[in-house]
Design an enzyme around this catalytic site. Sequence first.
Site, PDB file in Angstrom:
ATOM      1  N   ASP A 102       0.831  -1.205   0.000  1.00 12.81           N
ATOM      2  CA  ASP A 102       0.000   0.000   0.000  1.00 12.81           C
ATOM      3  C   ASP A 102       0.866   1.255   0.000  1.00 12.81           C
ATOM      4  O   ASP A 102       2.042   1.213   0.409  1.00 12.81           O
ATOM      5  CB  ASP A 102      -0.899   0.037   1.239  1.00 12.81           C
TER       6      ASP A 102
HETATM    7  N1  URA Z   1      -1.233  -5.813   4.014  1.00 12.02           N
HETATM    8  C1  URA Z   1      -1.731  -4.551   3.977  1.00 12.02           C
HETATM    9  O1  URA Z   1      -2.770  -4.271   4.549  1.00 12.02           O
HETATM   10  N2  URA Z   1      -1.043  -3.626   3.288  1.00 12.02           N
HETATM   11  C2  URA Z   1       0.119  -3.875   2.657  1.00 12.02           C
HETATM   12  O2  URA Z   1       0.700  -2.982   2.064  1.00 12.02           O
HETATM   13  C3  URA Z   1       0.634  -5.180   2.723  1.00 12.02           C
HETATM   14  C4  URA Z   1      -0.068  -6.142   3.394  1.00 12.02           C
END
Ligand code: URA
Length: 240
Positions: A102
């Site tokens: 993310d």
């Molecule tokens: N899980 C999440 O919620 N975000 C990420 O970036 C990676 C794993």
Amino acid sequence: MKRLNKVLAHADIASRRKADELIATGHVKVNGKVVITQGVKVSDNDSVEVDGIPIFKEEKIYFLFYKPKGVITSVKDEHKRKTVMDYFKHVKERIYPVGRLDLNTSGVLLMTNDGDFANQMMHPKHKIEKVYLVKIQGLANKKNLRPLIYGVKVDGQKTSPARYEIIHINADKKTSIIKLTIHEGRNHQVKKMFDAVNLSVQKLKRERYGTLDLTGLKPGEYRKLSRKEREALGYFFKVV
Ligand code: URA
């Protein structure tokens, strides 16, 4: 196996639509035979020619990247925001991220131009461990975290068993730091797992991906993966 039009587009011969036209009009040969049907798939072992000229196949390349926060895991961004590709401007091969982190997640991200490698890393059957350092709002304890071990419902589907370790609790600020180990890679999985136990994630970092961690790298830096490291991830490049 990849679609022939994608292989041509990838080799910078034409856009996918133009590649379809080249195929339909008999310009393309696979293993010496003209192919005019659409949707044909080829592997890395097939030889592809356009008007008698073999297409250039890039050398396979693999990077371990320390993705910083605030960077999008995408090859392009319509809104011109910073993407992971901005860190690889000097790499001529057409690499892309293996899975995604993310915007505000930092940590280990693999980049490659090897589709077989990327697919294998992401396939749930290979059960590659991912270790996250998670800062949550709230006080973590065995009672509220225990469901993570057995699996919680995320988007209507139970997660596979996970492991956790409480690293630190700040009783004044009512925050906790937890190390979470999972082997799935669903969208926003870690955040959703903590949502499922009524704890919200404030900060997230992927510390480890299989056998690979961030040792020696600062945010925004990357290094090449060696053959040994790829093999340790369970990947054996098929030599032809
Ligand atoms: N899980 C999440 O919620 N975000 C990420 O970036 C990676 C794993």
